[in-house]
Motif scaffolding. Structure first.
Motif, PDB file in Angstrom:
ATOM      1  N   ALA B  64      -4.894  -2.172   5.530  1.00  0.00           N
ATOM      2  CA  ALA B  64      -5.165  -0.831   6.052  1.00  0.00           C
ATOM      3  C   ALA B  64      -4.007  -0.297   6.878  1.00  0.00           C
ATOM      4  CB  ALA B  64      -6.448  -0.850   6.884  1.00  0.00           C
ATOM      5  N   ASP B  65      -3.366  -1.165   7.657  1.00  0.00           N
ATOM      6  CA  ASP B  65      -2.287  -0.650   8.531  1.00  0.00           C
ATOM      7  C   ASP B  65      -1.087  -0.185   7.721  1.00  0.00           C
ATOM      8  OD1 ASP B  65      -1.736  -3.220   7.796  1.00  0.00           O
ATOM      9  OD2 ASP B  65      -1.022  -3.891   9.762  1.00  0.00           O
ATOM     10  N   ARG B  66      -0.839  -0.870   6.597  1.00  0.00           N
ATOM     11  CA  ARG B  66       0.250  -0.442   5.719  1.00  0.00           C
ATOM     12  C   ARG B  66      -0.105   0.930   5.108  1.00  0.00           C
ATOM     13  NH1 ARG B  66       4.422  -0.035   3.451  1.00  0.00           N
ATOM     14  NH2 ARG B  66       4.965  -0.299   1.249  1.00  0.00           N
ATOM     15  N   ALA B  67      -1.346   1.100   4.686  1.00  0.00           N
ATOM     16  CA  ALA B  67      -1.780   2.397   4.127  1.00  0.00           C
ATOM     17  C   ALA B  67      -1.636   3.493   5.165  1.00  0.00           C
ATOM     18  CB  ALA B  67      -3.229   2.292   3.643  1.00  0.00           C
ATOM     19  N   ALA B  69       0.370   3.552   7.713  1.00  0.00           N
ATOM     20  CA  ALA B  69       1.795   3.815   7.987  1.00  0.00           C
ATOM     21  C   ALA B  69       2.377   4.780   6.948  1.00  0.00           C
ATOM     22  CB  ALA B  69       2.579   2.497   7.996  1.00  0.00           C
ATOM     23  N   VAL B  70       2.050   4.549   5.683  1.00  0.00           N
ATOM     24  CA  VAL B  70       2.561   5.443   4.630  1.00  0.00           C
ATOM     25  C   VAL B  70       1.924   6.827   4.759  1.00  0.00           C
ATOM     26  CG1 VAL B  70       2.624   5.839   2.129  1.00  0.00           C
ATOM     27  CG2 VAL B  70       3.135   3.568   3.051  1.00  0.00           C
ATOM     28  N   ALA B  71       0.633   6.862   5.092  1.00  0.00           N
ATOM     29  CA  ALA B  71      -0.046   8.147   5.283  1.00  0.00           C
ATOM     30  C   ALA B  71       0.617   8.949   6.400  1.00  0.00           C
ATOM     31  CB  ALA B  71      -1.521   7.915   5.590  1.00  0.00           C
ATOM     32  N   ASP B  72       0.910   8.278   7.507  1.00  0.00           N
ATOM     33  CA  ASP B  72       1.565   8.960   8.629  1.00  0.00           C
ATOM     34  C   ASP B  72       2.951   9.469   8.237  1.00  0.00           C
ATOM     35  OD1 ASP B  72      -0.651   8.468  10.115  1.00  0.00           O
ATOM     36  OD2 ASP B  72       0.217   6.804  11.280  1.00  0.00           O
ATOM     37  N   GLU B  73       3.660   8.632   7.490  1.00  0.00           N
ATOM     38  CA  GLU B  73       5.000   9.010   7.033  1.00  0.00           C
ATOM     39  C   GLU B  73       4.937  10.280   6.175  1.00  0.00           C
ATOM     40  OE1 GLU B  73       7.764   7.539   3.447  1.00  0.00           O
ATOM     41  OE2 GLU B  73       6.676   5.931   4.464  1.00  0.00           O
ATOM     42  N   LEU B  74       3.934  10.365   5.297  1.00  0.00           N
ATOM     43  CA  LEU B  74       3.833  11.513   4.389  1.00  0.00           C
ATOM     44  C   LEU B  74       3.277  12.752   5.084  1.00  0.00           C
ATOM     45  CD1 LEU B  74       2.463   9.827   1.119  1.00  0.00           C
ATOM     46  CD2 LEU B  74       4.789  10.611   1.573  1.00  0.00           C
ATOM     47  N   GLY B  75       2.444  12.568   6.107  1.00  0.00           N
ATOM     48  CA  GLY B  75       1.856  13.715   6.780  1.00  0.00           C
ATOM     49  C   GLY B  75       0.848  14.438   5.899  1.00  0.00           C
ATOM     50  N   LEU B  76       0.809  15.765   5.993  1.00  0.00           N
ATOM     51  CA  LEU B  76      -0.024  16.625   5.139  1.00  0.00           C
ATOM     52  C   LEU B  76      -1.515  16.278   5.224  1.00  0.00           C
ATOM     53  CD1 LEU B  76       2.278  16.423   1.985  1.00  0.00           C
ATOM     54  CD2 LEU B  76       2.051  18.436   3.454  1.00  0.00           C
ATOM     55  N   GLY B  77      -1.927  15.680   6.328  1.00  0.00           N
ATOM     56  CA  GLY B  77      -3.338  15.343   6.506  1.00  0.00           C
ATOM     57  C   GLY B  77      -3.791  14.125   5.728  1.00  0.00           C
ATOM     58  N   ILE B  78      -2.835  13.421   5.120  1.00  0.00           N
ATOM     59  CA  ILE B  78      -3.190  12.238   4.344  1.00  0.00           C
ATOM     60  C   ILE B  78      -3.684  11.141   5.294  1.00  0.00           C
ATOM     61  CG2 ILE B  78      -2.289  10.411   2.823  1.00  0.00           C
ATOM     62  CD1 ILE B  78      -0.263  12.462   1.775  1.00  0.00           C
ATOM     63  N   GLN B  79      -4.746  10.449   4.886  1.00  0.00           N
ATOM     64  CA  GLN B  79      -5.269   9.339   5.656  1.00  0.00           C
ATOM     65  C   GLN B  79      -4.982   8.019   4.943  1.00  0.00           C
ATOM     66  OE1 GLN B  79      -9.361  10.025   7.048  1.00  0.00           O
ATOM     67  NE2 GLN B  79      -9.085  12.196   6.595  1.00  0.00           N
ATOM     68  N   GLY B  80      -5.083   6.928   5.689  1.00  0.00           N
ATOM     69  CA  GLY B  80      -4.876   5.609   5.109  1.00  0.00           C
ATOM     70  C   GLY B  80      -6.046   4.695   5.411  1.00  0.00           C
ATOM     71  N   ALA B  81      -6.340   3.784   4.493  1.00  0.00           N
ATOM     72  CA  ALA B  81      -7.449   2.845   4.676  1.00  0.00           C
ATOM     73  C   ALA B  81      -7.221   1.654   3.761  1.00  0.00           C
ATOM     74  CB  ALA B  81      -8.778   3.519   4.338  1.00  0.00           C
ATOM     75  N   ASP B  82      -8.002   0.597   3.940  1.00  0.00           N
ATOM     76  CA  ASP B  82      -7.910  -0.455   2.936  1.00  0.00           C
ATOM     77  C   ASP B  82      -8.558   0.050   1.641  1.00  0.00           C
ATOM     78  OD1 ASP B  82     -10.666  -0.757   3.296  1.00  0.00           O
ATOM     79  OD2 ASP B  82     -10.448  -2.525   4.570  1.00  0.00           O
ATOM     80  N   ASN B  83      -8.281  -0.641   0.531  1.00  0.00           N
ATOM     81  CA  ASN B  83      -8.745  -0.149  -0.766  1.00  0.00           C
ATOM     82  C   ASN B  83     -10.254   0.105  -0.833  1.00  0.00           C
ATOM     83  OD1 ASN B  83      -6.323   0.195  -2.217  1.00  0.00           O
ATOM     84  ND2 ASN B  83      -6.212  -1.992  -2.730  1.00  0.00           N
TER      85      ASN B  83
END
Lengths: 246, 246
Positions: B64-67, B69-83
């Motif tokens: 989840a933390d890797r997801a 990190a990429v979400a934060d990098e991309l911005g645009l309201g993208i969220q990250g979570a485990d699969n």
């Protein structure tokens, strides 16, 4: 290829040649093109377009008189002959026979096709109530089957995604599609690309080795689905590549 | 389907419905899109483009933390979570995991993906000194493997032929390519086509049933050959179909 310690010095020390311009293709206007199965819709359409572009074309068929009848119908200097004669008299031979007779036809023409540049454009497909689906030849693809059956020929694959209806439509001046060309030897695929380029609107685009022919052949099943859904005669363009203007 | 003599009268006498306009697609702007394997190049590029088009996107990854990190990098309201969480929280789930982990990942997410519209965009390819070549999954294709492993999901296939480099290139405003969409149920493929249509320049084009997914997946091997020869990031356009201007 692995370089062993016994490799000759010219192999080891030869400088890497500059990458050749992929759009720089040979002049093929003087080559005679035979079309085996040239009385079927795909072969007939290709014969028509190539002859219209100024290529000398010989239609081949199992029966010479049938080939001659189609040739006369099309005009444009197209000749007709039985398949063996069409093969022998041509520099480039397009194989446009039905998949059902593919192996048998090519086996019987092995000697006639020796030394020739062969272009296989056959799409092995099955049909049922759900539409078209890909058949997988034992050799991997129709083109690889041709390569196995014709050890003395230079086998390539191309002209899979063309609409026979569009090819024969005399109101269509330009064929708005690219032709993926597959093969093992660059001088051969260059010739086939140049041949495709002869037809207005068409571009011959290198598309990889013969081991990647199956998916190109099978994609016709998808184009059939596209055609049905959109009532179209769909083709394909490769994006992000552009022939320089001359 | 065969019509037996015991067919009910509504089957027999029902008038043939007028063909539905293939360009008439549902509004998908409110649907949440999960991208499993969204930290890899293809998934990341798709997440970026969909979010840029206004779609709510959740990137999924094993960690989840890797997801995130990429979400934060991309911005645009993208969220990250485990699969599993990304799957559960999404309406549409894009499967962009490496082929090597495809079966295992999907099996472990069977419950999380139940009831979801799944879009498989995985290309099973092998690589050797001669370049890329198609692998043939036992089920026929990655998409058919997904359909077997996810009996509770609605499985489609799409987004195979996109260049990750182009998707992530912030100087590229329009993605000049069509997306072939495959599936068994029209309401599902319509949604996926509509999702592809959200990305400027892109068109979602119906490309047939899942049994014809293998050649669409494998064609990436040919595009790799094109890219190498022409130093390009090639995509595909389907010709002779045109979305009406609105």
């Amino acid at each position: 290829m692995t370089t062993s310690s016994s490799a000759s010095s010219d192999e080891v020390h030869q400088p890497v040649p500059a990458a050749k311009d992929p759009w720089e293709l040979p002049d093929v206007s003087g080559l005679v093109v035979g079309v085996l199965g040239g009385t079927g819709p795909q072969g007939k359409g290709l014969a028509y377009r190539l002859a219209k572009a100024g290529q000398q074309v010989i239609i081949g068929s199992r029966a010479a008189d049938r080939a001659r009848a189609v040739a006369d119908e099309l005009g444009l200097g197209i000749q007709g002959a039985d398949n063996p004669e069409a093969a022998r008299r041509s520099d480039i031979v397009i194989v446009a026979v039905p998949w059902d007779g593919h192996a048998k036809t090519l086996e019987s023409l092995r000697d006639d096709l020796a030394g020739k540049l062969v272009i296989d454009c056959v799409n092995p497909l099955g049909f049922d109530k759900k539409g078209a689906y890909a058949l997988t030849p034992e050799e991997g693809s129709a083109a690889e089957q041709a390569a196995v059956l014709l050890p003395g020929s230079r086998v390539t694959a191309a002209f899979h995604h063309l609409s026979a209806v569009t090819l024969m439509d005399q109101d269509v001046e330009e064929i708005n599609t690219d032709v993926l060309v597959l093969g093992e030897v660059r001088t051969d695929t260059d010739v086939v690309q140049a041949l495709a380029d002869r037809i207005p609107g068409m571009r011959g685009v290198f598309g990889g080795r013969l081991r990647n022919a199956h998916q190109v052949e099978s994609l016709v099943a998808n184009l059939i689905s596209v055609n049905r859904r959109y009532k179209a005669h769909a083709g394909l363009r490769v994006t992000d590549i552009q022939r320089p203007r001359t």
